[in-house]
Scaffold this active site. Structure first.
Site, PDB file in Angstrom:
ATOM      1  N   ILE A 102       0.858  -1.183   0.000  1.00  0.00           N
ATOM      2  CA  ILE A 102       0.000   0.000   0.000  1.00  0.00           C
ATOM      3  C   ILE A 102       0.897   1.237   0.000  1.00  0.00           C
ATOM      4  O   ILE A 102       1.774   1.369   0.846  1.00  0.00           O
ATOM      5  CB  ILE A 102      -0.943   0.024   1.221  1.00  0.00           C
ATOM      6  CG1 ILE A 102      -1.520  -1.377   1.484  1.00  0.00           C
ATOM      7  CG2 ILE A 102      -2.024   1.065   1.028  1.00  0.00           C
ATOM      8  CD1 ILE A 102      -2.294  -1.975   0.344  1.00  0.00           C
ATOM      9  N   PRO A 104       1.545   5.463  -0.063  1.00  0.00           N
ATOM     10  CA  PRO A 104       0.918   6.718   0.373  1.00  0.00           C
ATOM     11  C   PRO A 104       0.997   7.808  -0.693  1.00  0.00           C
ATOM     12  O   PRO A 104       1.862   7.778  -1.576  1.00  0.00           O
ATOM     13  CB  PRO A 104       1.750   7.103   1.598  1.00  0.00           C
ATOM     14  CG  PRO A 104       3.126   6.600   1.253  1.00  0.00           C
ATOM     15  CD  PRO A 104       2.912   5.314   0.483  1.00  0.00           C
ATOM     16  N   GLY A 187      -2.314   6.157   6.289  1.00  0.00           N
ATOM     17  CA  GLY A 187      -2.985   6.674   7.470  1.00  0.00           C
ATOM     18  C   GLY A 187      -3.328   5.593   8.467  1.00  0.00           C
ATOM     19  O   GLY A 187      -3.257   4.392   8.181  1.00  0.00           O
ATOM     20  N   GLY A 205       2.957   3.592  12.292  1.00  0.00           N
ATOM     21  CA  GLY A 205       2.113   4.543  12.997  1.00  0.00           C
ATOM     22  C   GLY A 205       2.440   5.973  12.608  1.00  0.00           C
ATOM     23  O   GLY A 205       3.369   6.231  11.844  1.00  0.00           O
ATOM     24  N   CYS A 238       7.088  11.249   7.264  1.00  0.00           N
ATOM     25  CA  CYS A 238       6.455  11.075   8.579  1.00  0.00           C
ATOM     26  C   CYS A 238       7.426  11.288   9.738  1.00  0.00           C
ATOM     27  O   CYS A 238       6.995  11.486  10.878  1.00  0.00           O
ATOM     28  CB  CYS A 238       5.819   9.689   8.677  1.00  0.00           C
ATOM     29  SG  CYS A 238       6.955   8.328   8.333  1.00  0.00           S
ATOM     30  N   LEU A 407       8.908   2.978   8.222  1.00  0.00           N
ATOM     31  CA  LEU A 407       9.584   3.031   9.510  1.00  0.00           C
ATOM     32  C   LEU A 407       8.683   2.457  10.606  1.00  0.00           C
ATOM     33  O   LEU A 407       7.664   3.055  10.955  1.00  0.00           O
ATOM     34  CB  LEU A 407       9.963   4.479   9.852  1.00  0.00           C
ATOM     35  CG  LEU A 407      10.693   5.257   8.738  1.00  0.00           C
ATOM     36  CD1 LEU A 407      11.002   6.679   9.213  1.00  0.00           C
ATOM     37  CD2 LEU A 407      11.960   4.552   8.299  1.00  0.00           C
TER      38      LEU A 407
END
Length: 488
Positions: A102, A104, A187, A205, A238, A407
């Site tokens: 998946i 982003p 997300g 996360g 992130c 990560l």
């Protein structure tokens, strides 16, 4: 989606027979082709998503191709990968099978490169689900990878990409019977869906990363690193710093350096206007600010910025879901807090992490190693970045960490690993072990209580006809003694 999975599965079954040399040739070809197209694909990503800076995305593409390749090129992933002659244990590598990846919208091409390389290195096939806002650039990145892989001898169909991205297709992909592993970058809802799919999954996360400027820090360098990191690709990594935590003894110096480096500090009135833009709904960040320039964001808030502004800073004292500046903003917007000493800094950093960044990363600038180690020991994060850019350092660009675009946050953040994900995480390791020790098992005696009762009953039946005065207890003791002698 079903067709893509079936094609990938058939190709992966062929790929199983490839040697290490064949695999390595394919991986190098893909990395080289991806690196060569980094600039073009970065531009495509910015044009399609409207996020980030093309020159910065080019750097991310280069990390996701060349740097990732350099970090995994010598890893053994086929056949016997380790042999312990002393303990007579042999380790054998086996692929997972078909990986659902998946991707982003914030890093649509670099993450595609990265996940493709680590999948191919481990003889896995990959089926990619692009973000709905980044379908074209992700597909184009995978076309580059696929063409290079096939030209280098890979089975056709090993790299697949869904052409009509949707949440329904992604959810069905993750639960498909022929998917063996999910690698989800996105997300919180998406990661939760991956973990709920019933499949093995790696998810990540959120990263509400605080950066602490301790009083001993080299202020000029620290501030430059922080501004460069936060403005890199407009804050879409992130691991980018989200809040500056400054010791009160150096706050004036830090403020002066921030302004010198292009930061604009909002007035109280401007801060109030910006809060409504950052988070129109309490606890949720406005997607319109993600990956956008300071000028675009300021325009949304009706604020005029000086020419050359690189960052927008709001002075803050509180942390909470209803405090917009304390959230993870993924944009060139900073909260700035003032603290009184290390203890106060740790308390505030912990509050920020608990709000939405547990397990991810924390950055600090200090010349006292004991302070850095204190934070490393106590903070619930998987990466502590010291005296460097957090965004680029966490992914391995300015540090010795493994180059990675996914990560892990460990159990601090609800993930299965705290590592920077890489090829070794996509391998099954089988172990063949020879016997090296002899074990003496104790002799096993059958229980005799029930058979004793049967013997006593048999004796009593035989003698009762001739002598009814025999004591059953005496017979019981005699039988027990005889059996004991026989079983010695």
């Amino acid at each position: 989606m079903r067709s893509a999975v079936q094609t990938a599965k058939e190709a992966q079954e062929k790929f199983m027979s490839y040697t290490q040399q064949q695999v390595d040739k394919i991986v190098k070809a893909v990395a080289d082709a991806a690196f060569e197209q980094s600039g073009r694909l970065a531009q495509l990503a910015v044009e399609e998503t409207g996020m980030g800076v093309a020159a910065h995305k080019k750097i991310k593409n280069e990390v996701g191709s060349r740097d990732v390749y350099e970090s995994i090129k010598d890893l053994k992933t086929v056949g016997i990968i380790k042999e312990d002659h002393l303990n007579k244990v042999v380790e054998i590598a086996a692929p997972f099978g078909v990986v659902a990846a998946i991707i982003p919208t914030t890093n649509p091409t670099s993450t595609a490169f990265f996940k493709t390389l680590i999948s191919l290195k481990t003889r896995n096939a990959i089926v990619v689900s692009p973000h709905p806002y980044a379908v074209k650039c992700t597909q184009e990145a995978l076309k580059v990878c696929d063409a290079a892989a096939v030209a280098a001898g890979a089975p056709e169909g090993l790299i697949q990409c869904l052409t009509l991205a949707s949440m329904e297709a992604t959810q069905q992909l993750m639960s498909h019977k022929d998917i063996n592993l999910i690698v989800a970058t996105g997300g919180g809802a998406l990661v939760k869906a991956a973990y709920s799919s019933g499949k093995p999954a790696y998810g990540v996360g959120p990263g509400n990363v605080p950066v602490y400027i301790e009083r001993s820090a080299k202020i000029e360098k620290a501030v430059k690193d922080i501004v460069d990191s936060k403005s890199f690709d407009y804050g879409t990594i992130c691991a980018t710093e989200q809040a500056i935590v400054v010791d009160k003894h150096v706050v004036d110096l830090v403020t002066r350096e921030l302004k010198k480096n292009g930061a604009y500090i909002l007035s109280d009135e401007e801060k109030k206007s910006m809060e409504g833009v950052i988070s129109p709904t309490p606890g949720k960040v406005n997607p319109k600010v993600v990956g956008k320039s300071p000028q675009f964001i300021a325009q949304l808030a009706g604020i005029s910025l000086p020419e050359g502004t690189r960052l927008i800073i709001g002075l803050e004292t509180k942390v909470g879901k209803d405090i917009p500046f304390s959230l993870e903003k993924l944009s060139p917007i900073f909260a700035m807090y003032t603290v009184d000493g290390v203890k106060h800094a740790k308390e505030l950093c912990l509050d920020l992490l608990n709000l939405g960044g547990r397990g991810h990363s924390l950055a600090l600038h200090t010349e006292i190693d004991a302070v850095a180690r204190e934070f490393a020991m106590e903070m619930p994060v998987s990466r502590i970045l010291v005296n460097t850019m957090s965004s680029v350092g966490a992914v391995g660009g300015t540090t010795g960490l493994m180059p990675s675009l996914t990560l892990g946050c460990g159990t601090f953040g609800g993930n299965i690993t705290s590592d920077n994900l890489t090829a070794k995480h996509l391998l099954n390791i089988k172990r063949m072990a020879y016997g090296t020790k002899e074990v003496q098992l104790p002799k096993h005696s059958e229980p005799v209580a029930s058979s004793n009762d049967q013997l006593v009953s048999s004796v009593m039946n035989n003698v009762s006809a001739t002598n009814s005065n025999i004591d059953p207890a005496l017979v019981q003791n005699l039988v027990s003694e005889i059996v004991k002698q026989l079983t010695k």
